[in-house]
Design an enzyme around this catalytic site. Structure first.
Site, PDB file in Angstrom:
ATOM      1  N   ASP A  35       3.261  -0.984  -7.009  1.00 27.66           N
ATOM      2  CA  ASP A  35       2.877  -2.134  -6.192  1.00 27.66           C
ATOM      3  C   ASP A  35       1.865  -1.749  -5.120  1.00 27.66           C
ATOM      4  O   ASP A  35       1.857  -0.617  -4.635  1.00 27.66           O
ATOM      5  CB  ASP A  35       4.106  -2.709  -5.481  1.00 27.66           C
ATOM      6  N   ASP A  36       1.037  -2.722  -4.750  1.00 22.10           N
ATOM      7  CA  ASP A  36       0.229  -2.723  -3.520  1.00 22.10           C
ATOM      8  C   ASP A  36      -1.149  -2.085  -3.634  1.00 22.10           C
ATOM      9  O   ASP A  36      -1.884  -2.062  -2.648  1.00 22.10           O
ATOM     10  CB  ASP A  36       0.973  -2.071  -2.345  1.00 22.10           C
ATOM     11  N   HIS A  90      -0.475 -10.014   0.153  1.00 26.08           N
ATOM     12  CA  HIS A  90       0.888  -9.463   0.257  1.00 26.08           C
ATOM     13  C   HIS A  90       1.765 -10.376   1.114  1.00 26.08           C
ATOM     14  O   HIS A  90       2.413  -9.943   2.077  1.00 26.08           O
ATOM     15  CB  HIS A  90       0.860  -8.040   0.831  1.00 26.08           C
ATOM     16  N   HIS A 179       5.101   2.697  -5.180  1.00 24.64           N
ATOM     17  CA  HIS A 179       3.983   2.031  -4.493  1.00 24.64           C
ATOM     18  C   HIS A 179       2.785   2.984  -4.422  1.00 24.64           C
ATOM     19  O   HIS A 179       2.924   4.103  -3.928  1.00 24.64           O
ATOM     20  CB  HIS A 179       4.386   1.615  -3.072  1.00 24.64           C
TER      21      HIS A 179
END
Length: 210
Positions: A35-36, A90, A179
């Protein structure tokens, strides 16, 4: 103090149907997700490690990061990984009005162009309202949550604890979250290669979500 479950409890899956929490299978396959990103250096390090082990994974990307780092996003795609939507900014769905939330998802989708063919979405923080979930499913997305949280984002745990979170809780069909972010990179760089090695030795194989 931060509260989260490393292993998603069975009753959570029962309380929130319609989400993908794991992917049961008969081939002892697990699913690495990140993620991210895309994030300079960190995402590229992940890509190199995955290539070394011939692993395909799923990257839930933030639209703002795609806009800032299109070259790294392109590397993820060219390496054959699945890319998916993680909103543009986000956003925490619990704290965001529905129209703004949907617009933010669409803004991310615009930067992904045709590359999110799998139509996968993961809500940041795992926080999404029932009304948001209903509309996102109507738009044809699969909402992908997780079975195992590495907690690499948590700077109060040690890198070794991050590793143990994964190796002690992964089972057949697990969706595992790491992440590819600056905040997570210390834990990530320690835990990810060791987790891959351990899981391979235990007979697991890896696949992207499609």
């Amino acid at each position: 103090m931060r509260f989260y479950w490393v292993k998603t409890r069975w009753f959570i899956r029962k309380l929130f149907p319609g989400f993908v929490w794991n992917i049961p299978n008969t081939s002892k396959t697990v699913y690495l997700t990140f993620d991210d990103g895309p994030t300079p250096d960190v995402t590229e390090w992940v890509l190199d490690l995955l290539a070394e082990h011939d692993i395909k994974a799923t990257f839930f990307c933030i639209g703002n990061n795609i806009e800032k780092h299109p070259d790294i996003f392109r590397k993820v795609i060219e390496a054959g990984h699945t890319v998916a939507n993680h909103t543009f900014n986000h956003l925490n769905g619990w704290n965001t009005g529905n129209n703004k939330y949907f617009e933010n998802i669409e803004a991310c989708e615009n930067f992904m162009e045709e590359n999110n063919s799998a139509r996968l979405f993961r809500p940041p923080y795992g926080k999404i309202k029932r009304s948001q979930k209903k509309e996102i499913l109507k738009k044809g997305y699969r909402i992908v949550m997780w079975d195992v949280l590495s907690a690499d984002f948590d700077t109060t745990i040690t890198p070794e604890q991050c590793l143990q979170n994964v190796v002690k809780n992964t089972a057949n069909g697990s969706i595992i979250i790491f992440h590819d972010s600056i905040k997570a990179q210390e834990n990530l760089r320690h835990a990810l290669p060791k987790a891959i090695k351990y899981l391979k030795e235990k007979g697991f194989q890896f696949a992207a979500i499609d």
